[in-house]
Design a protein around this motif. Sequence first.
Motif, PDB file in Angstrom:
ATOM      1  N   SER A 147      21.757 -22.987  51.621  1.00  0.00           N
ATOM      2  CA  SER A 147      20.227 -23.085  51.337  1.00  0.00           C
ATOM      3  C   SER A 147      19.431 -23.278  52.853  1.00  0.00           C
ATOM      4  O   SER A 147      18.644 -22.784  53.108  1.00  0.00           O
ATOM      5  CB  SER A 147      20.044 -24.052  50.623  1.00  0.00           C
ATOM      6  OG  SER A 147      20.679 -23.842  49.431  1.00  0.00           O
TER       7      SER A 147
ATOM      8  N   THR B 127      15.633 -25.319  45.189  1.00  0.00           N
ATOM      9  CA  THR B 127      15.696 -24.348  44.225  1.00  0.00           C
ATOM     10  C   THR B 127      16.512 -22.955  44.846  1.00  0.00           C
ATOM     11  O   THR B 127      17.414 -22.654  43.563  1.00  0.00           O
ATOM     12  CB  THR B 127      14.261 -23.368  43.821  1.00  0.00           C
ATOM     13  OG1 THR B 127      13.356 -24.622  44.133  1.00  0.00           O
ATOM     14  CG2 THR B 127      14.245 -22.927  42.772  1.00  0.00           C
ATOM     15  N   ILE B 128      16.819 -23.037  45.719  1.00  0.00           N
ATOM     16  CA  ILE B 128      17.759 -21.983  46.241  1.00  0.00           C
ATOM     17  C   ILE B 128      19.112 -22.502  45.919  1.00  0.00           C
ATOM     18  O   ILE B 128      20.056 -21.583  45.333  1.00  0.00           O
ATOM     19  CB  ILE B 128      17.691 -21.567  47.835  1.00  0.00           C
ATOM     20  CG1 ILE B 128      16.468 -20.887  47.991  1.00  0.00           C
ATOM     21  CG2 ILE B 128      18.879 -20.892  48.431  1.00  0.00           C
ATOM     22  CD1 ILE B 128      16.057 -20.603  49.622  1.00  0.00           C
TER      23      ILE B 128
ATOM     24  N   THR C  72      11.514 -14.767  49.735  1.00  0.00           N
ATOM     25  CA  THR C  72      11.520 -15.492  48.765  1.00  0.00           C
ATOM     26  C   THR C  72      10.508 -16.786  48.905  1.00  0.00           C
ATOM     27  O   THR C  72      10.238 -17.103  50.103  1.00  0.00           O
ATOM     28  CB  THR C  72      13.037 -16.146  48.549  1.00  0.00           C
ATOM     29  OG1 THR C  72      13.023 -16.956  47.372  1.00  0.00           O
ATOM     30  CG2 THR C  72      13.340 -17.116  49.611  1.00  0.00           C
TER      31      THR C  72
ATOM     32  N   MET D   8      11.210 -19.503  47.269  1.00  0.00           N
ATOM     33  CA  MET D   8      11.813 -20.592  46.485  1.00  0.00           C
ATOM     34  C   MET D   8      12.156 -21.453  47.600  1.00  0.00           C
ATOM     35  O   MET D   8      12.338 -21.297  49.045  1.00  0.00           O
ATOM     36  CB  MET D   8      13.241 -20.257  46.236  1.00  0.00           C
ATOM     37  CG  MET D   8      13.361 -19.511  44.934  1.00  0.00           C
ATOM     38  SD  MET D   8      14.966 -19.145  44.522  1.00  0.00           S
ATOM     39  CE  MET D   8      14.643 -18.666  42.899  1.00  0.00           C
TER      40      MET D   8
ATOM     41  N   LYS E 138      20.964 -16.891  38.530  1.00  0.00           N
ATOM     42  CA  LYS E 138      19.635 -16.666  37.912  1.00  0.00           C
ATOM     43  C   LYS E 138      19.570 -15.165  37.444  1.00  0.00           C
ATOM     44  O   LYS E 138      19.887 -14.238  38.442  1.00  0.00           O
ATOM     45  CB  LYS E 138      18.624 -16.680  39.201  1.00  0.00           C
ATOM     46  CG  LYS E 138      17.025 -16.267  38.794  1.00  0.00           C
ATOM     47  CD  LYS E 138      16.040 -16.348  40.046  1.00  0.00           C
ATOM     48  CE  LYS E 138      14.946 -16.153  39.536  1.00  0.00           C
ATOM     49  NZ  LYS E 138      14.229 -14.754  40.188  1.00  0.00           N
TER      50      LYS E 138
ATOM     51  N   LYS F  69      26.445 -17.144  38.859  1.00  0.00           N
ATOM     52  CA  LYS F  69      26.583 -18.175  39.775  1.00  0.00           C
ATOM     53  C   LYS F  69      27.559 -18.254  40.609  1.00  0.00           C
ATOM     54  O   LYS F  69      28.767 -17.530  40.351  1.00  0.00           O
ATOM     55  CB  LYS F  69      26.727 -19.656  38.846  1.00  0.00           C
ATOM     56  CG  LYS F  69      27.974 -19.588  37.828  1.00  0.00           C
ATOM     57  CD  LYS F  69      27.889 -21.085  37.222  1.00  0.00           C
ATOM     58  CE  LYS F  69      28.981 -21.123  36.243  1.00  0.00           C
ATOM     59  NZ  LYS F  69      28.752 -22.343  35.405  1.00  0.00           N
TER      60      LYS F  69
ATOM     61  N   SER G  13      18.753  -6.880  43.653  1.00  0.00           N
ATOM     62  CA  SER G  13      18.649  -8.394  44.032  1.00  0.00           C
ATOM     63  C   SER G  13      17.511  -8.554  44.920  1.00  0.00           C
ATOM     64  O   SER G  13      16.830  -7.610  45.324  1.00  0.00           O
ATOM     65  CB  SER G  13      19.806  -8.831  44.869  1.00  0.00           C
ATOM     66  OG  SER G  13      19.974  -8.062  46.013  1.00  0.00           O
TER      67      SER G  13
ATOM     68  N   GLN H  87      19.997 -24.651  43.626  1.00  0.00           N
ATOM     69  CA  GLN H  87      20.238 -24.272  42.139  1.00  0.00           C
ATOM     70  C   GLN H  87      20.626 -23.099  41.906  1.00  0.00           C
ATOM     71  O   GLN H  87      21.350 -22.855  40.633  1.00  0.00           O
ATOM     72  CB  GLN H  87      19.034 -24.967  41.338  1.00  0.00           C
ATOM     73  CG  GLN H  87      18.884 -26.483  41.517  1.00  0.00           C
ATOM     74  CD  GLN H  87      20.049 -27.300  41.201  1.00  0.00           C
ATOM     75  OE1 GLN H  87      20.763 -26.938  40.278  1.00  0.00           O
ATOM     76  NE2 GLN H  87      20.424 -28.291  41.805  1.00  0.00           N
ATOM     77  N   THR H  88      19.880 -21.817  42.418  1.00  0.00           N
ATOM     78  CA  THR H  88      20.128 -20.374  42.168  1.00  0.00           C
ATOM     79  C   THR H  88      21.528 -20.272  42.132  1.00  0.00           C
ATOM     80  O   THR H  88      22.234 -19.638  41.611  1.00  0.00           O
ATOM     81  CB  THR H  88      19.055 -19.790  42.937  1.00  0.00           C
ATOM     82  OG1 THR H  88      17.698 -20.004  42.648  1.00  0.00           O
ATOM     83  CG2 THR H  88      19.412 -18.117  42.558  1.00  0.00           C
TER      84      THR H  88
END
Length: 200
Positions: free
Chosen positions: A190, A164-165, A158, A160, A173, A178, A152, A167-168
Amino acid sequence: MYKAFLHTHTLVVTLFFLIYVVKTVLLLSNREDLLKRFTKFVKIPEMIVSVLFLVTGIYLMTQLPEIKMILWVKIGLVLLSIPVAIIGFKKGNKILAALSLLMITAVYGLSEMSRKQKPVIAVEGNLDGKTLYDANCKLCHGEDGKLGAMGSSDLSKTTMDVATIKQTILNGKGSMNKIVMSDEQASAISAYLESSIKGK
Ligand code: HEC
């Protein structure tokens, strides 16, 4: 590194499985001559595949944040199938050969099953970023985001952004599944990452 091992492991497991299937089919259909020739033909590749299977499997195990029961079942079945297969093919015993293939198939099935299973580990109703992070993310990413279990990413590094975090988390990802949780919970995590882990 982790990914290279994971891909190699998947590849050699597939090859190992295919060799087994062909051998069992030949034995069950009384093609002794062909089976003998095939066995000779794959002898060296089979040895390489078996060693890689073992080495990559052990490495991947050392990278797991926790070892689940299902993994012990898989390992047990693999270990059990080896002597059954050796005796089965040596003695031309169709039942034993089929049984070992069945065991290997079960291991394959269990692996596919655990891959598809999505974690549902949201803490019901909780919207505290740190609590949610500790419950859902710490296992692989560590308290400070730097653990890196199972290949990981280091979350403190990161690039991001918050969106975006989020969404991850909700979509996953690559090798990260998920995480099933509400939109608000993903936002809370996030925001926590952004304020307390990123760049720390
Ligand atoms: C089972 C292990 C595991 C868990 C649990 C997990 N992750 Fe991950 N995470 C990974 C892996 C593996 C990657 C690398 C994915 C890739 O790039 O293929 C990753 C990547 C990420 C990334 C991308 C970082 C980047 O810069 O590319 C973010 C963000 C992230 N995880 C956040 C989270 C959050 C937040 C949680 C908790 C809600 C969480 N992860 C839970 C394994 C995990």
